[in-house]
Design a protein around this motif. Structure first.
Motif, mmCIF file in Angstrom:
data_model
loop_
_atom_site.group_PDB
_atom_site.id
_atom_site.type_symbol
_atom_site.label_atom_id
_atom_site.label_comp_id
_atom_site.label_asym_id
_atom_site.label_seq_id
_atom_site.Cartn_x
_atom_site.Cartn_y
_atom_site.Cartn_z
ATOM 1 N N THR A 189 -1.590 -46.386 10.373
ATOM 2 C CA THR A 189 -2.398 -46.961 10.702
ATOM 3 C C THR A 189 -3.705 -46.219 12.160
ATOM 4 O OG1 THR A 189 -0.987 -47.300 12.697
ATOM 5 C CG2 THR A 189 -1.352 -49.565 11.334
ATOM 6 N N ILE A 190 -2.770 -45.275 12.444
ATOM 7 C CA ILE A 190 -3.891 -43.843 13.169
ATOM 8 C C ILE A 190 -4.565 -43.328 11.824
ATOM 9 C CG2 ILE A 190 -3.794 -41.807 14.685
ATOM 10 C CD1 ILE A 190 -1.439 -43.017 15.609
ATOM 11 N N ILE A 191 -3.982 -42.674 10.956
ATOM 12 C CA ILE A 191 -5.011 -41.332 10.338
ATOM 13 C C ILE A 191 -5.068 -42.612 8.818
ATOM 14 C CG2 ILE A 191 -4.825 -39.172 8.976
ATOM 15 C CD1 ILE A 191 -4.569 -38.475 10.826
ATOM 16 N N PRO A 192 -5.549 -43.183 7.956
ATOM 17 C CA PRO A 192 -5.320 -43.562 6.751
ATOM 18 C C PRO A 192 -5.366 -43.549 5.453
ATOM 19 C CG PRO A 192 -7.831 -44.382 7.802
ATOM 20 C CD PRO A 192 -7.386 -43.261 8.288
ATOM 21 N N TYR A 193 -4.337 -43.227 4.913
ATOM 22 C CA TYR A 193 -3.513 -42.891 3.842
ATOM 23 C C TYR A 193 -4.999 -42.267 2.581
ATOM 24 C CZ TYR A 193 -4.265 -46.397 0.415
ATOM 25 O OH TYR A 193 -4.816 -47.456 -0.568
ATOM 26 N N LYS A 194 -5.665 -42.991 2.487
ATOM 27 C CA LYS A 194 -7.198 -42.486 1.718
ATOM 28 C C LYS A 194 -7.613 -41.259 2.119
ATOM 29 C CE LYS A 194 -7.978 -47.044 -0.628
ATOM 30 N NZ LYS A 194 -9.125 -48.430 -0.438
ATOM 31 N N ASP A 195 -7.802 -41.135 3.801
ATOM 32 C CA ASP A 195 -8.186 -39.718 3.746
ATOM 33 C C ASP A 195 -8.081 -38.386 3.174
ATOM 34 O OD1 ASP A 195 -10.363 -41.140 5.901
ATOM 35 O OD2 ASP A 195 -9.613 -40.573 7.524
ATOM 36 N N ILE A 196 -5.800 -39.445 3.909
ATOM 37 C CA ILE A 196 -5.378 -37.016 3.088
ATOM 38 C C ILE A 196 -5.549 -37.604 1.829
ATOM 39 C CG2 ILE A 196 -2.666 -36.813 2.848
ATOM 40 C CD1 ILE A 196 -2.533 -38.388 5.985
ATOM 41 N N GLU A 197 -5.955 -38.435 1.308
ATOM 42 C CA GLU A 197 -5.674 -38.289 -0.476
ATOM 43 C C GLU A 197 -6.892 -37.702 -0.805
ATOM 44 O OE1 GLU A 197 -4.455 -42.341 -2.270
ATOM 45 O OE2 GLU A 197 -2.219 -42.131 -2.173
ATOM 46 N N CYS A 198 -8.025 -38.162 -0.617
ATOM 47 C CA CYS A 198 -8.741 -37.897 -0.516
ATOM 48 C C CYS A 198 -9.420 -35.716 -0.165
ATOM 49 C CB CYS A 198 -10.379 -38.054 -0.221
ATOM 50 S SG CYS A 198 -11.838 -37.650 0.125
ATOM 51 N N PHE A 199 -8.727 -35.623 1.301
ATOM 52 C CA PHE A 199 -8.851 -34.580 1.107
ATOM 53 C C PHE A 199 -7.942 -33.601 0.168
ATOM 54 C CE2 PHE A 199 -6.766 -30.494 3.216
ATOM 55 C CZ PHE A 199 -7.871 -29.683 3.834
ATOM 56 N N ALA A 200 -6.491 -34.347 -0.167
ATOM 57 C CA ALA A 200 -5.465 -33.528 -0.487
ATOM 58 C C ALA A 200 -6.631 -33.422 -2.261
ATOM 59 C CB ALA A 200 -4.373 -33.928 -1.022
ATOM 60 N N ASP A 201 -6.991 -34.342 -3.097
ATOM 61 C CA ASP A 201 -7.607 -34.280 -4.278
ATOM 62 C C ASP A 201 -8.701 -33.013 -3.954
ATOM 63 O OD1 ASP A 201 -6.399 -35.890 -5.102
ATOM 64 O OD2 ASP A 201 -7.366 -37.720 -4.576
ATOM 65 N N TYR A 202 -9.383 -32.930 -3.157
ATOM 66 C CA TYR A 202 -10.725 -32.000 -3.195
ATOM 67 C C TYR A 202 -10.309 -30.952 -2.639
ATOM 68 C CZ TYR A 202 -14.536 -29.823 -1.564
ATOM 69 O OH TYR A 202 -16.070 -28.646 -0.836
ATOM 70 N N ARG A 203 -9.038 -30.557 -2.431
ATOM 71 C CA ARG A 203 -8.404 -28.915 -1.836
ATOM 72 C C ARG A 203 -8.136 -28.560 -4.007
ATOM 73 N NH1 ARG A 203 -9.588 -25.150 0.536
ATOM 74 N NH2 ARG A 203 -7.549 -24.109 1.041
ATOM 75 N N GLN A 204 -7.708 -29.604 -4.180
ATOM 76 C CA GLN A 204 -6.547 -29.739 -6.137
ATOM 77 C C GLN A 204 -7.879 -29.297 -6.431
ATOM 78 O OE1 GLN A 204 -4.955 -33.499 -7.782
ATOM 79 N NE2 GLN A 204 -3.475 -31.444 -8.651
ATOM 80 N N SER A 205 -9.155 -29.859 -6.069
ATOM 81 C CA SER A 205 -10.610 -29.472 -7.397
ATOM 82 C C SER A 205 -11.288 -27.695 -7.140
ATOM 83 C CB SER A 205 -11.532 -30.546 -7.027
ATOM 84 O OG SER A 205 -12.040 -30.559 -5.426
ATOM 85 N N LYS A 206 -10.187 -27.535 -5.996
ATOM 86 C CA LYS A 206 -10.830 -26.059 -5.321
ATOM 87 C C LYS A 206 -9.553 -25.210 -5.882
ATOM 88 C CE LYS A 206 -14.696 -27.035 -4.007
ATOM 89 N NZ LYS A 206 -16.092 -26.656 -4.468
ATOM 90 N N GLY A 207 -8.825 -25.994 -7.534
ATOM 91 C CA GLY A 207 -8.068 -24.539 -7.526
ATOM 92 C C GLY A 207 -6.535 -24.692 -6.907
ATOM 93 N N VAL A 208 -6.665 -25.181 -5.030
ATOM 94 C CA VAL A 208 -5.414 -24.716 -4.466
ATOM 95 C C VAL A 208 -4.420 -25.702 -5.049
ATOM 96 C CG1 VAL A 208 -4.991 -25.699 -2.890
ATOM 97 C CG2 VAL A 208 -6.804 -24.441 -2.842
ATOM 98 N N PHE A 209 -3.197 -25.178 -4.889
ATOM 99 C CA PHE A 209 -2.017 -26.212 -5.863
ATOM 100 C C PHE A 209 -1.326 -27.097 -4.304
ATOM 101 C CE2 PHE A 209 2.598 -27.383 -5.658
ATOM 102 C CZ PHE A 209 2.748 -27.960 -7.156
ATOM 103 N N VAL A 210 -1.610 -28.254 -5.366
ATOM 104 C CA VAL A 210 -1.378 -29.602 -3.955
ATOM 105 C C VAL A 210 0.115 -30.846 -4.590
ATOM 106 C CG1 VAL A 210 -2.512 -31.761 -3.043
ATOM 107 C CG2 VAL A 210 -3.738 -29.674 -3.311
ATOM 108 N N LYS A 211 0.676 -31.126 -2.929
ATOM 109 C CA LYS A 211 1.932 -31.639 -3.539
ATOM 110 C C LYS A 211 1.636 -32.786 -2.675
ATOM 111 C CE LYS A 211 5.983 -32.725 -5.375
ATOM 112 N NZ LYS A 211 6.285 -33.283 -7.149
ATOM 113 N N LYS A 212 1.756 -34.736 -3.429
ATOM 114 C CA LYS A 212 1.246 -35.086 -2.138
ATOM 115 C C LYS A 212 2.606 -36.269 -2.341
ATOM 116 C CE LYS A 212 -2.251 -36.640 -4.588
ATOM 117 N NZ LYS A 212 -3.649 -37.302 -5.127
ATOM 118 N N ILE A 213 3.521 -36.710 -1.533
ATOM 119 C CA ILE A 213 3.961 -37.308 -0.857
ATOM 120 C C ILE A 213 3.969 -38.661 -0.305
ATOM 121 C CG2 ILE A 213 6.555 -37.598 -0.340
ATOM 122 C CD1 ILE A 213 6.481 -35.641 -2.392
ATOM 123 N N CYS A 214 4.115 -39.525 -0.890
ATOM 124 C CA CYS A 214 3.738 -40.787 -0.346
ATOM 125 C C CYS A 214 4.660 -41.783 0.300
ATOM 126 C CB CYS A 214 2.433 -41.936 -1.044
ATOM 127 S SG CYS A 214 2.636 -43.122 -0.274
#
Length: 312
Positions: free
Chosen positions: A245-270
């Protein structure tokens, strides 16, 4: 002092509190080469394998706002039990909220610590908690970018971070930090959050104005924005929950997806039904398995092809 004793040190004890830097370093007793027989289990996925004792991996843990070291210690033990060196640091609440300009100096001190301990010759990982840890990391990252001496970062773990700056998130953080005091009401939390919001807006405006005259000193007031466009490309793992309830999960997923679009290997664990920075408490086995497998995979790449990235 033995090499494998814990070091608890405070830089500048005779100086004012604003100039102090308290951190904790743990040099664990070396384990056997394959990391087996720890905590009564031999599951390969739970362990980090160290092949070269001269370059033992370093994990630098940056705590959330208001984090007490006794809580951060539980996370560092995950790595210490598997033969890694850990450094724990949590920026004081007053620096994160009221004296944010001091974070630049703290970032430079932490980088100096890395150099003084020769940790830049080791594979280095960051384990970052909430926006408090992300605020601190962006200043360490900025110090590394300015330094002529490269630091090899092999991987980053974000726990419940990063998120956009919102009044609701700030209010939630203030309430979590001070809410345990009976005299601290929701109204006080609201007033502090409102005051900080106005103060930060004024600081941000002044920072943007200064950046026109000094473009080499970009404003470091928004870790979500700054870290999105960070130059390093090391693997990143994100641990989060839809129940946060403090940091919405959509913020984190948006950030991770953006980094992935820049060629960074990303692992998401929800994680299911765990609160902000409480994923380890709610799901200890899964949490340990995820972070250890991530570190292990990064080290396998490091040992196969050498350092993966440096801060430019």
């Amino acid at each position: 002092m033995s090499k494998y004793q814990q070091i608890s040190t405070q830089d500048g004890q005779n100086q004012h509190q604003d100039d102090s830097l308290e951190y904790f370093i743990r040099f664990p007793t070396p384990k056997n080469g394959n990391g087996a027989e720890q905590n009564g289990t031999s599951s390969e996925a739970d362990y980090v394998f160290i092949h070269n004792e001269n370059t033992v991996p370093i994990v630098l843990l940056l705590g959330w706002a208001g984090c007490q070291d006794k809580y951060l210690m539980k996370y560092s033990k995950i790595y210490e039990d598997r033969g890694l060196i850990t450094v724990r640091y949590t920026a004081p609440v007053e620096n994160l909220f009221w004296k944010r300009s001091s974070l630049k100096v703290i970032g430079e001190k932490i980088l100096k610590l890395i150099y003084d301990m020769n940790f830049d010759a080791h594979p280095l990982f960051f384990h970052i908690f909430s926006n408090g840890g992300a605020y601190m990391y962006q200043h360490i990252n900025f110090a590394m970018r300015r330094s002529p001496r490269p630091v090899q970062v092999q991987g980053m773990i974000f726990d419940s971070a990063p998120g956009e700056r919102r009044f609701s998130s700030l209010y939630g953080a203030i309430s979590a930090i001070y809410g345990r005091h009976r005299s601290f009401s929701w109204l006080v939390s609201f007033l502090i959050s409102a005051t900080l919001t106005v103060m930060w807006l004024l600081e941000d405006f002044a920072s943007v104005i200064r950046s026109f005259w000094n473009p080499h000193e970009p404003p470091l007031w928004n870790p979500m924005k700054n870290l999105k466009n960070a130059t390093h490309s090391c693997p990143q793992m994100f641990l989060y929950s839809k129940e946060d309830t403090i940091i919405p999960y959509k913020d984190i997923e948006c950030f991770a997806d953006y980094r992935q679009s820049k060629g960074v290997f990303v692992k998401k664990i929800c994680f299911e039904k765990s609160e902000h920075v409480k994923h380890f408490i709610m799901h200890p086995q899964h949490y340990v398995k995820c972070v250890c497998r991530f570190i292990s995979d990064c080290l396998a790449s490091y040992q196969a092809s050498g350092p993966s990235t440096k801060i430019d």
